[in-house]
Design an enzyme around this catalytic site. Structure first.
Site, PDB file in Angstrom:
ATOM      1  CG  HIS A   8      31.855  -6.953  48.366  1.00 48.06           C
ATOM      2  ND1 HIS A   8      31.962  -5.976  47.438  1.00 48.06           N
ATOM      3  CD2 HIS A   8      31.554  -6.696  50.009  1.00 48.06           C
ATOM      4  CE1 HIS A   8      30.807  -5.017  48.140  1.00 48.06           C
ATOM      5  NE2 HIS A   8      30.856  -5.229  49.834  1.00 48.06           N
ATOM      6  CE  LYS A  55      23.307   0.444  52.498  1.00 50.14           C
ATOM      7  NZ  LYS A  55      25.461  -0.157  52.362  1.00 50.14           N
ATOM      8  NE  ARG A 113      35.441  -0.928  53.672  1.00 50.72           N
ATOM      9  CZ  ARG A 113      35.057   0.713  52.933  1.00 50.72           C
ATOM     10  NH1 ARG A 113      34.980   0.441  51.702  1.00 50.72           N
ATOM     11  NH2 ARG A 113      33.346   0.817  53.513  1.00 50.72           N
ATOM     12  CB  SER A 137      29.576  -0.897  46.975  1.00 47.25           C
ATOM     13  OG  SER A 137      29.872  -2.038  47.408  1.00 47.25           O
TER      14      SER A 137
END
Length: 156
Positions: A18, A42, A91, A129
């Site tokens: 990040h 979440k 990614r 993460s």
């Protein structure tokens, strides 16, 4: 006119990947605002307050970077802070498929916003993460993957 980008995410936690996107984003934009959002789907591992403080500390010497928290649609937040750009990192192709749909919805909500995708630097692509949370949960040191020292920060 100032080119402001909002870099939105849950950032639970905020990783070196990040950080890389933010620093590279500064080459494109006058200001990058890191928006740490509440995601109703979440449950956070680290508190919003903890991560906000850590991220602010990591960028304390970067005057063009600021941190906000929000509980709203990302497109609404971008409009409200005057950001015409959303900055996102990719990614892999799975990230693109997910992010592409979100970018289309953001454009529907705020037609003046453009999403800018940066490909993650290759050496940082394996970091996520969720992997960092799993390592931390089982007592592993994760500081090398973060732009700050997590140290004694406990999960919520």
């Amino acid at each position: 006119m100032k080119r402001i980008a909002l870099f939105p995410g849950s950032f639970d936690p905020f990783t070196r990947g990040h950080e890389d996107i933010v620093l590279r984003g500064l080459q494109l934009f006058d200001e990058v605002i890191i928006g740490i959002g509440r995601n109703a789907r979440k449950e956070r591992y680290f508190s919003l307050e903890q991560i906000t403080e850590l991220v602010e500390g990591a960028f304390r010497y970067q005057p063009a970077v600021s941190v906000i928290t929000y509980d709203d649609l990302t497109a609404n937040v971008a409009r409200n802070i005057g950001a015409k750009f959303l900055l996102r990192g990719l990614r892999n192709t799975t990230d693109f498929e997910y992010e592409n749909g979100i970018s289309q919805v953001n454009r529907y909500v705020y037609e003046d916003v453009e999403t800018v995708f940066l490909i993650t630097s290759p050496h940082l692509a394996p970091i996520s993460s969720s992997i960092i949370r799993d390592l931390h949960r089982y007592g592993q040191d994760v500081d090398e993957f973060l732009p700050y020292q997590l140290g004694k920060v406990e999960k919520i």
